[in-house]
Design a protein around this motif. Structure first.
Motif, PDB file in Angstrom:
ATOM      1  N   LEU A 104       7.098   5.536   5.680  1.00 15.27           N
ATOM      2  CA  LEU A 104       5.849   6.304   5.738  1.00 15.27           C
ATOM      3  C   LEU A 104       5.777   7.364   4.646  1.00 15.27           C
ATOM      4  CD1 LEU A 104       5.585   6.909   9.585  1.00 15.27           C
ATOM      5  CD2 LEU A 104       4.102   5.479   8.197  1.00 15.27           C
ATOM      6  N   ARG A 105       6.903   7.684   4.069  1.00 17.46           N
ATOM      7  CA  ARG A 105       6.944   8.802   3.133  1.00 17.46           C
ATOM      8  C   ARG A 105       5.977   8.565   1.959  1.00 17.46           C
ATOM      9  NH1 ARG A 105      12.623   9.478   2.042  1.00 17.46           N
ATOM     10  NH2 ARG A 105      12.712  10.171   4.204  1.00 17.46           N
ATOM     11  N   GLY A 106       5.145   9.537   1.750  1.00 24.34           N
ATOM     12  CA  GLY A 106       4.234   9.463   0.592  1.00 24.34           C
ATOM     13  C   GLY A 106       2.956   8.695   0.844  1.00 24.34           C
ATOM     14  N   ALA A 107       2.834   8.037   2.014  1.00 22.31           N
ATOM     15  CA  ALA A 107       1.634   7.219   2.262  1.00 22.31           C
ATOM     16  C   ALA A 107       0.492   8.081   2.796  1.00 22.31           C
ATOM     17  CB  ALA A 107       1.960   6.104   3.254  1.00 22.31           C
ATOM     18  N   TRP A 108      -0.697   7.859   2.255  1.00 19.47           N
ATOM     19  CA  TRP A 108      -1.894   8.572   2.726  1.00 19.47           C
ATOM     20  C   TRP A 108      -2.515   7.846   3.914  1.00 19.47           C
ATOM     21  CZ3 TRP A 108      -4.412  12.845   0.202  1.00 19.47           C
ATOM     22  CH2 TRP A 108      -3.746  13.305  -0.945  1.00 19.47           C
ATOM     23  N   VAL A 109      -2.400   6.546   3.881  1.00 16.33           N
ATOM     24  CA  VAL A 109      -2.999   5.701   4.915  1.00 16.33           C
ATOM     25  C   VAL A 109      -1.999   4.585   5.205  1.00 16.33           C
ATOM     26  CG1 VAL A 109      -4.921   4.127   5.467  1.00 16.33           C
ATOM     27  CG2 VAL A 109      -5.355   6.152   4.070  1.00 16.33           C
ATOM     28  N   THR A 120      -8.020   5.980  -5.044  1.00 19.70           N
ATOM     29  CA  THR A 120      -7.554   5.724  -6.412  1.00 19.70           C
ATOM     30  C   THR A 120      -6.172   6.345  -6.641  1.00 19.70           C
ATOM     31  OG1 THR A 120      -9.832   5.821  -7.099  1.00 19.70           O
ATOM     32  CG2 THR A 120      -8.188   5.912  -8.848  1.00 19.70           C
ATOM     33  N   ASP A 121      -5.205   5.477  -6.980  1.00 22.50           N
ATOM     34  CA  ASP A 121      -3.835   5.910  -7.279  1.00 22.50           C
ATOM     35  C   ASP A 121      -3.112   6.524  -6.092  1.00 22.50           C
ATOM     36  OD1 ASP A 121      -3.229   5.021  -9.764  1.00 22.50           O
ATOM     37  OD2 ASP A 121      -4.177   6.734 -10.781  1.00 22.50           O
ATOM     38  N   ARG A 122      -3.667   6.397  -4.894  1.00 21.68           N
ATOM     39  CA  ARG A 122      -2.988   6.929  -3.706  1.00 21.68           C
ATOM     40  C   ARG A 122      -2.230   5.781  -3.030  1.00 21.68           C
ATOM     41  NH1 ARG A 122      -7.398  10.991  -3.307  1.00 21.68           N
ATOM     42  NH2 ARG A 122      -6.299  12.631  -4.454  1.00 21.68           N
ATOM     43  N   LEU A 123      -1.149   6.151  -2.382  1.00 16.58           N
ATOM     44  CA  LEU A 123      -0.290   5.132  -1.788  1.00 16.58           C
ATOM     45  C   LEU A 123      -0.784   4.741  -0.398  1.00 16.58           C
ATOM     46  CD1 LEU A 123       2.350   3.501  -2.148  1.00 16.58           C
ATOM     47  CD2 LEU A 123       3.494   5.349  -0.898  1.00 16.58           C
ATOM     48  N   VAL A 124      -0.938   3.444  -0.187  1.00 14.99           N
ATOM     49  CA  VAL A 124      -1.258   2.902   1.134  1.00 14.99           C
ATOM     50  C   VAL A 124      -0.066   2.055   1.564  1.00 14.99           C
ATOM     51  CG1 VAL A 124      -2.793   1.382   2.436  1.00 14.99           C
ATOM     52  CG2 VAL A 124      -3.734   2.878   0.661  1.00 14.99           C
ATOM     53  N   ALA A 144      -5.437  -2.828  20.553  1.00 20.51           N
ATOM     54  CA  ALA A 144      -4.820  -1.521  20.371  1.00 20.51           C
ATOM     55  C   ALA A 144      -5.192  -1.013  18.990  1.00 20.51           C
ATOM     56  CB  ALA A 144      -3.305  -1.619  20.484  1.00 20.51           C
ATOM     57  N   HIS A 145      -5.923   0.072  18.939  1.00 21.99           N
ATOM     58  CA  HIS A 145      -6.426   0.513  17.652  1.00 21.99           C
ATOM     59  C   HIS A 145      -5.829   1.843  17.251  1.00 21.99           C
ATOM     60  CE1 HIS A 145      -8.914  -2.884  17.844  1.00 21.99           C
ATOM     61  NE2 HIS A 145      -9.426  -2.493  18.987  1.00 21.99           N
ATOM     62  N   GLY A 146      -5.659   2.011  15.980  1.00 21.33           N
ATOM     63  CA  GLY A 146      -5.076   3.237  15.464  1.00 21.33           C
ATOM     64  C   GLY A 146      -6.134   4.297  15.235  1.00 21.33           C
ATOM     65  N   THR A 147      -5.820   5.233  14.366  1.00 21.27           N
ATOM     66  CA  THR A 147      -6.716   6.353  14.103  1.00 21.27           C
ATOM     67  C   THR A 147      -7.741   6.021  13.015  1.00 21.27           C
ATOM     68  OG1 THR A 147      -4.962   7.128  12.667  1.00 21.27           O
ATOM     69  CG2 THR A 147      -5.169   8.195  14.825  1.00 21.27           C
ATOM     70  N   ALA A 148      -7.636   4.844  12.457  1.00 22.50           N
ATOM     71  CA  ALA A 148      -8.614   4.447  11.439  1.00 22.50           C
ATOM     72  C   ALA A 148      -8.943   2.984  11.651  1.00 22.50           C
ATOM     73  CB  ALA A 148      -8.043   4.657  10.042  1.00 22.50           C
ATOM     74  N   ARG A 149     -10.088   2.562  11.174  1.00 19.55           N
ATOM     75  CA  ARG A 149     -10.382   1.129  11.179  1.00 19.55           C
ATOM     76  C   ARG A 149     -11.070   0.779   9.867  1.00 19.55           C
ATOM     77  NH1 ARG A 149     -14.070   1.997  16.261  1.00 19.55           N
ATOM     78  NH2 ARG A 149     -11.977   2.473  16.872  1.00 19.55           N
ATOM     79  N   MET A 150     -10.959  -0.488   9.544  1.00 19.68           N
ATOM     80  CA  MET A 150     -11.559  -0.944   8.289  1.00 19.68           C
ATOM     81  C   MET A 150     -13.076  -1.010   8.468  1.00 19.68           C
ATOM     82  SD  MET A 150      -8.817  -1.402   6.507  1.00 19.68           S
ATOM     83  CE  MET A 150      -9.422  -2.153   5.005  1.00 19.68           C
ATOM     84  N   THR A 151     -13.797  -0.770   7.399  1.00 20.77           N
ATOM     85  CA  THR A 151     -15.235  -1.012   7.429  1.00 20.77           C
ATOM     86  C   THR A 151     -15.499  -2.313   6.672  1.00 20.77           C
ATOM     87  OG1 THR A 151     -15.542   0.188   5.361  1.00 20.77           O
ATOM     88  CG2 THR A 151     -15.821   1.443   7.405  1.00 20.77           C
ATOM     89  N   PHE A 206      -3.454   8.719   8.793  1.00 21.63           N
ATOM     90  CA  PHE A 206      -4.381   7.743   9.374  1.00 21.63           C
ATOM     91  C   PHE A 206      -3.772   6.354   9.345  1.00 21.63           C
ATOM     92  CE2 PHE A 206      -7.625  11.044   8.700  1.00 21.63           C
ATOM     93  CZ  PHE A 206      -8.179  11.023   9.978  1.00 21.63           C
ATOM     94  N   CYS A 207      -3.989   5.622  10.444  1.00 13.67           N
ATOM     95  CA  CYS A 207      -3.370   4.302  10.580  1.00 13.67           C
ATOM     96  C   CYS A 207      -4.377   3.293  11.120  1.00 13.67           C
ATOM     97  CB  CYS A 207      -2.175   4.399  11.536  1.00 13.67           C
ATOM     98  SG  CYS A 207      -1.407   2.789  11.863  1.00 13.67           S
ATOM     99  N   VAL A 208      -4.486   2.180  10.450  1.00 14.06           N
ATOM    100  CA  VAL A 208      -5.255   1.047  10.960  1.00 14.06           C
ATOM    101  C   VAL A 208      -4.269   0.131  11.664  1.00 14.06           C
ATOM    102  CG1 VAL A 208      -6.770  -0.886  10.361  1.00 14.06           C
ATOM    103  CG2 VAL A 208      -6.779   1.184   8.934  1.00 14.06           C
ATOM    104  N   ASN A 209      -4.510  -0.090  12.957  1.00 15.58           N
ATOM    105  CA  ASN A 209      -3.647  -0.991  13.714  1.00 15.58           C
ATOM    106  C   ASN A 209      -4.415  -2.282  13.940  1.00 15.58           C
ATOM    107  OD1 ASN A 209      -2.255  -2.415  15.605  1.00 15.58           O
ATOM    108  ND2 ASN A 209      -1.915  -0.691  17.003  1.00 15.58           N
ATOM    109  N   ALA A 210      -3.989  -3.347  13.291  1.00 17.28           N
ATOM    110  CA  ALA A 210      -4.760  -4.591  13.326  1.00 17.28           C
ATOM    111  C   ALA A 210      -4.502  -5.419  14.577  1.00 17.28           C
ATOM    112  CB  ALA A 210      -4.455  -5.419  12.076  1.00 17.28           C
ATOM    113  N   SER A 211      -3.567  -4.990  15.445  1.00  9.82           N
ATOM    114  CA  SER A 211      -3.306  -5.786  16.662  1.00  9.82           C
ATOM    115  C   SER A 211      -4.505  -5.760  17.595  1.00  9.82           C
ATOM    116  CB  SER A 211      -2.118  -5.206  17.433  1.00  9.82           C
ATOM    117  OG  SER A 211      -0.935  -5.462  16.753  1.00  9.82           O
ATOM    118  N   ASP A 212      -4.761  -6.879  18.208  1.00 11.39           N
ATOM    119  CA  ASP A 212      -5.873  -6.961  19.167  1.00 11.39           C
ATOM    120  C   ASP A 212      -5.721  -5.923  20.264  1.00 11.39           C
ATOM    121  OD1 ASP A 212      -6.523 -10.529  19.197  1.00 11.39           O
ATOM    122  OD2 ASP A 212      -7.262  -8.879  17.954  1.00 11.39           O
TER     123      ASP A 212
END
Ligand code: SAH
Length: 411
Positions: free
Chosen positions: A69-74, A10-14, A106-113, A98-104
């Motif tokens: 990237l400045r100010g981004a939480w995710v 909530t109110d955090r920058l992505v 290669a995955h980042g440090t987070a993934r979508m649920t 934390f980063c979600v990398n959507a490329s086939d």
């Protein structure tokens, strides 16, 4: 290893990098989760462009720079170029973002649920390694079905500061004629205040043993709990922070005194809602194959409480061949109703059907006429609950060709 954290976005920058179809879906999800979204992409797909007007979205119309990237939480990267996505993911890793990398591949440090919300429960499904969105969505959907049907133990274990009351219609009897909302609210309830009609026996047996069930059911001529005490009960439990379901047969606002209970809750400042349900006024005749408005036969229906005096409006409805009259709570008052109608000049041949215990295994239909129904009902030993239908739609042969109906008229 993957762990599912309950993040507060909530109110955090992505930061979302890339303007394609994947970004569009993810931006919608982040916005739904309450986040602000900074979008970086030189070009946008139509789906992403359509999201630019949403509150909380800003767009930098160019390629990614590390300053984004400045100010981004995710961070979510889906540029369509695996090399770029990997570079952004590596940069995030160094910055501990934390980063979600959507490329086939290669995955980042987070993934979508795959996520579902129901009431105040949020469930996310993720894989341990790799990404299998179809499987996650399937698991999510199955859980979603259980949630919406009220088949998971989602009842809050801690009292809320403010309780609430839901006036829930249970329909005419079978549990599968209840709405999914009704089932969910029952599964979340701390207190269930119930009548005897409708699906109460079947659904109450499914409740947690520590749910408080209060039976205030009324039978004609026997009013165990007066209405003002029911109102006070609802208000007292909700004021103590409990979720109260007031379960009623049929629809809460059709001779269910739901309006009075709602008014009492509103006057006491208690949040209150109503969940509609099939009313026996329509659903019980229908169980006997009686459409209360059948084209060319009846163009309106009049629903009346059979306990009161016979009003002029009811007599006018009975006199009108294009109107179906539906009588609830009418077994005891049937002789009085018939007497008034006949004295008012309504033809003794008008069709009448009495449907007892509609939608249950004990359902029974008595077909008769205005002139004969008092004797027929007495002979058959008709008892409550029953719905009386007066008018041509009550004819046994309405939906069947006459020759087929011969001999089956009592059914
Ligand atoms: N709120 C309810 C009606 C409450 S009054 C509704 O919308 O259905 C109670 C009356 O409803 C009963 O006297 C009877 O006339 C009717 N009724 C309710 N359930 C019934 C059933 N399963 N079969 C026949 N009549 C029913």
């Amino acid at each position: 290893m993957t762990s599912v954290l309950g993040l507060s976005l909530t109110d955090r920058l992505v930061l979302v990098v890339g303007g394609g179809a994947v970004s569009a879906r993810r931006i919608s999800r982040f916005l739904a989760d309450g986040a602000r979204v900074r979008l970086v992409a030189p070009e946008l797909s139509p789906a992403v462009r359509a999201l630019l007007d949403a509150p909380g979205v800003t767009w930098r119309s160019r390629r990614f720079r590390s300053a984004d990237l400045r100010g981004a939480w995710v961070v979510h990267t889906a540029t369509g170029d695996p090399v770029t996505d990997r570079a952004i993911a590596a940069l995030c890793e160094r910055r501990r973002t934390f980063c979600v990398n959507a490329s086939d591949g290669a995955h980042g440090t987070a993934r979508m649920t795959a996520q579902i919300r129901s009431g105040d429960v949020v469930i996310g499904v993720a894989g341990e390694v790799g990404v299998d969105p179809t499987r996650a969505a399937r698991v999510r959907d199955e859980i979603g079905t259980l949630l919406t049907e009220g088949r998971l133990p989602v009842r809050a274990r801690r009292a809320a500061a403010v309780g609430r009351v839901d006036l829930v219609g249970g329909g005419p009897g079978p549990v599968d004629l209840m709405t999914v909302r009704a089932r969910r609210l029952l599964a979340e309830a701390d207190v269930v205040v119930t009548d005897r009609l409708g699906p109460s026996a079947a659904v109450l047996s499914e409740l947690d043993p520590d749910v408080l069930v209060i039976d205030v059911g009324k039978r004609p001529g026997d009013h165990p709990v007066p209405q003002d005490e029911i109102n006070a009960l609802l208000i007292a439990h909700a004021t103590a922070g409990r979720r109260v379901v007031r379960l009623k047969g049929g629809d809460p606002f059709v001779f269910g005194r739901g309006g009075e209970e709602m008014a009492a809750c509103l006057a006491a400042g208690i949040p209150v809602d109503v969940v509609p349900a099939p009313s026996s006024a329509v659903a019980v005749p229908q169980a006997a194959g009686i459409p209360v408005t059948h084209r060319g036969v009846a163009s309106a229906f009049h629903v009346v409480n059979g306990q009161g005096p016979v009003s002029d409006t009811t007599l006018r409805a009975l006199a009108d061949e294009t109107v179906t009259t539906v009588v609830l709570m009418g077994v005891a008052g049937l002789p009085r109703l018939v007497d008034s109608a006949l004295r008012h000049g309504i033809p003794a041949a008008r069709a009448v059907a009495i449907v007892e215990n509609g939608h249950t295994a004990a359902q029974r239909t008595i077909r008769s006429t205005l002139g004969a129904v008092v004797a027929d009902a007495a002979a058959a030993g008709v008892r409550n609950p029953a719905v009386i239908v007066i008018g041509d739609v009550a004819r046994a042969d309405l939906l069947l060709p006459r020759q087929v109906a011969v001999g089956g008229a009592a059914g």
